[in-house]
Design a protein around this motif. Structure first.
Motif, mmCIF file in Angstrom:
data_model
loop_
_atom_site.group_PDB
_atom_site.id
_atom_site.type_symbol
_atom_site.label_atom_id
_atom_site.label_comp_id
_atom_site.label_asym_id
_atom_site.label_seq_id
_atom_site.Cartn_x
_atom_site.Cartn_y
_atom_site.Cartn_z
ATOM 1 N N SER A 227 0.801 -1.224 0.000
ATOM 2 C CA SER A 227 0.000 0.000 0.000
ATOM 3 C C SER A 227 0.833 1.273 0.000
ATOM 4 C CB SER A 227 -0.926 0.019 1.218
ATOM 5 O OG SER A 227 -0.192 -0.111 2.426
ATOM 6 N N ARG A 228 2.126 1.168 0.302
ATOM 7 C CA ARG A 228 2.944 2.381 0.385
ATOM 8 C C ARG A 228 4.413 2.014 0.203
ATOM 9 N NH1 ARG A 228 1.496 7.494 3.005
ATOM 10 N NH2 ARG A 228 -0.494 6.448 3.375
ATOM 11 N N PHE B 204 7.460 9.387 -1.132
ATOM 12 C CA PHE B 204 6.545 8.270 -1.341
ATOM 13 C C PHE B 204 6.382 8.032 -2.837
ATOM 14 C CE2 PHE B 204 5.379 9.936 2.853
ATOM 15 C CZ PHE B 204 5.504 8.775 3.599
ATOM 16 N N LEU B 205 6.549 6.773 -3.243
ATOM 17 C CA LEU B 205 6.559 6.395 -4.650
ATOM 18 C C LEU B 205 5.418 5.446 -4.970
ATOM 19 C CD1 LEU B 205 10.378 5.560 -4.936
ATOM 20 C CD2 LEU B 205 9.273 7.735 -5.469
ATOM 21 N N GLU B 206 5.037 5.416 -6.222
ATOM 22 C CA GLU B 206 4.056 4.446 -6.697
ATOM 23 C C GLU B 206 4.707 3.151 -7.137
ATOM 24 O OE1 GLU B 206 0.602 4.586 -6.745
ATOM 25 O OE2 GLU B 206 1.035 6.272 -5.402
ATOM 26 N N GLN B 207 5.986 3.212 -7.500
ATOM 27 C CA GLN B 207 6.705 2.015 -7.932
ATOM 28 C C GLN B 207 8.196 2.240 -7.735
ATOM 29 O OE1 GLN B 207 5.477 1.780 -12.057
ATOM 30 N NE2 GLN B 207 7.305 2.833 -12.745
ATOM 31 N N LEU C 90 16.396 -0.406 -1.926
ATOM 32 C CA LEU C 90 15.551 0.198 -2.934
ATOM 33 C C LEU C 90 16.321 1.309 -3.640
ATOM 34 C CD1 LEU C 90 12.115 0.543 -1.079
ATOM 35 C CD2 LEU C 90 12.912 -1.325 -2.544
ATOM 36 N N VAL C 91 16.082 1.454 -4.924
ATOM 37 C CA VAL C 91 16.758 2.515 -5.681
ATOM 38 C C VAL C 91 16.424 3.870 -5.049
ATOM 39 C CG1 VAL C 91 16.848 3.719 -7.891
ATOM 40 C CG2 VAL C 91 16.832 1.219 -7.834
ATOM 41 N N GLY C 92 17.444 4.617 -4.701
ATOM 42 C CA GLY C 92 17.262 5.947 -4.123
ATOM 43 C C GLY C 92 17.152 5.994 -2.622
ATOM 44 N N ASP D 96 12.682 -6.023 -13.108
ATOM 45 C CA ASP D 96 12.213 -6.246 -11.733
ATOM 46 C C ASP D 96 11.691 -4.954 -11.130
ATOM 47 O OD1 ASP D 96 12.618 -8.892 -11.714
ATOM 48 O OD2 ASP D 96 14.400 -8.898 -10.464
ATOM 49 N N MET D 97 10.462 -5.016 -10.641
ATOM 50 C CA MET D 97 9.783 -3.829 -10.157
ATOM 51 C C MET D 97 8.758 -4.231 -9.106
ATOM 52 S SD MET D 97 9.420 -0.414 -10.914
ATOM 53 C CE MET D 97 9.906 -0.255 -12.644
ATOM 54 N N MET D 98 8.530 -3.359 -8.119
ATOM 55 C CA MET D 98 7.379 -3.514 -7.245
ATOM 56 C C MET D 98 6.551 -2.246 -7.328
ATOM 57 S SD MET D 98 8.785 -3.121 -3.323
ATOM 58 C CE MET D 98 9.954 -4.481 -3.413
ATOM 59 N N ARG D 99 5.229 -2.414 -7.209
ATOM 60 C CA ARG D 99 4.314 -1.295 -7.358
ATOM 61 C C ARG D 99 3.280 -1.325 -6.247
ATOM 62 N NH1 ARG D 99 5.344 -3.442 -12.394
ATOM 63 N NH2 ARG D 99 6.069 -1.956 -14.009
ATOM 64 N N VAL D 100 2.834 -0.155 -5.847
ATOM 65 C CA VAL D 100 1.707 -0.070 -4.929
ATOM 66 C C VAL D 100 0.532 -0.822 -5.542
ATOM 67 C CG1 VAL D 100 0.017 1.497 -3.901
ATOM 68 C CG2 VAL D 100 2.446 2.090 -3.867
ATOM 69 N N GLY D 101 -0.096 -1.691 -4.777
ATOM 70 C CA GLY D 101 -1.171 -2.537 -5.277
ATOM 71 C C GLY D 101 -0.747 -3.957 -5.554
#
Length: 263
Positions: free
Chosen positions: A5-6, A19-22, A31-33, A251-256
């Motif tokens: 969720s965040r 706060f990022l969406e992905q 995590l990048v950054g 490779d990526m993670m996203r909110v949701g």
């Protein structure tokens, strides 16, 4: 089903989050950054909230695309100044040096960042339900303020408070879980310092916070959780490691995204 969720990254260690969406993850597990930059004092020690409570009074806003940071503090001037993290490094260091009244250096580690737990440098993770439970323990503190106090990278919607404690184990086989295409291994419950007991905007310390937290943690400790990993009860959220090397292109993670157990 648990759902991410965040996502929060902290570009300069101990300053405000973005706060990022992905996001993607680095081969180190960071995590990048996240914590890509850190401040160091004239003795070459990292400047963080544990050692320097005045850092809480600095307000920072980051534009990750433009690689800039906006800084202000009531201790210096209410004026907000914008610096490029690379091209204006000297000016940026001068701003921090004036604030901390000593020579301050800004260092960058774009490969692994500056994690607190070198053995588990992946993103920290916690459930929304846990934050909501803490807000019941501390009615004067909102969930949003608790997020700023505990500074987790990943937050998910789970099923009950402290359900994130299912993400680590006392056995030699770590608990593996997947978010998007990224596979993480739960390591241990995150040991806490004085920072969560402070107001994240002023640095003022609540002398009763730690004692209340420990007492309530004992009272509500899940019967299924591994007590042997809690040398004391002042622990919250889960430290993680990357389970396999990521594909930087996909490779990526996203909110949701679902948070799914693999073991």
């Amino acid at each position: 089903m648990w759902t991410l969720s965040r996502i929060a990254v902290y570009p300069i260690k101990s300053l405000d989050p973005v706060f990022l969406e992905q996001t993607k993850i680095r081969p180190s597990g960071a995590l990048v950054g996240d914590r890509q930059y850190a401040l160091f004092d004239q003795a070459e020690n990292v400047i963080n909230g544990k050692k320097y409570p005045d850092i809480h009074r600095i307000r920072s806003q980051f534009d990750l695309a433009q690689q800039t940071v906006s800084l202000s503090s009531p201790d210096t001037s209410p004026q907000t100044l914008v610096f490029h993290l690379i091209e204006q490094r000297t000016e940026l260091e001068n701003w921090f040096s004036e604030y901390f009244h000593q020579q301050v250096t800004l260092k960058e580690n774009s490969e692994s960042g500056f994690p607190d737990d070198l053995a588990a440098p992946g993103p920290t993770i916690i459930s929304t339900e846990t934050y909501e439970e803490l807000a019941r323990w501390f009615p004067e503190i909102t969930v949003d303020e608790l997020r700023l106090r505990f500074r987790a990278n990943l937050e998910f919607t789970g099923d009950f408070p402290f359900c994130e404690d299912r993400l680590y184990s006392t056995t030699d086989s770590p608990v593996l879980f997947q978010i998007g295409s990224i596979i993480l291994a739960g390591s241990n419950p995150c040991k806490r310092c004085v920072v969560p007991s402070r107001n994240p905007l002023t640095g003022d310390t609540d002398s009763k916070f730690m004692k209340t937290f420990i007492r309530k943690r004992k009272e509500t400790f899940p019967t299924w959780a591994p007590l042997e990993l809690f040398q004391n009860m002042y622990r919250l959220a889960v430290n993680t490691r990357l389970s396999r090397q990521p594909n930087e292109h996909s490779d990526m993670m996203r909110v949701g995204d679902p948070v799914e157990f693999l073991t």
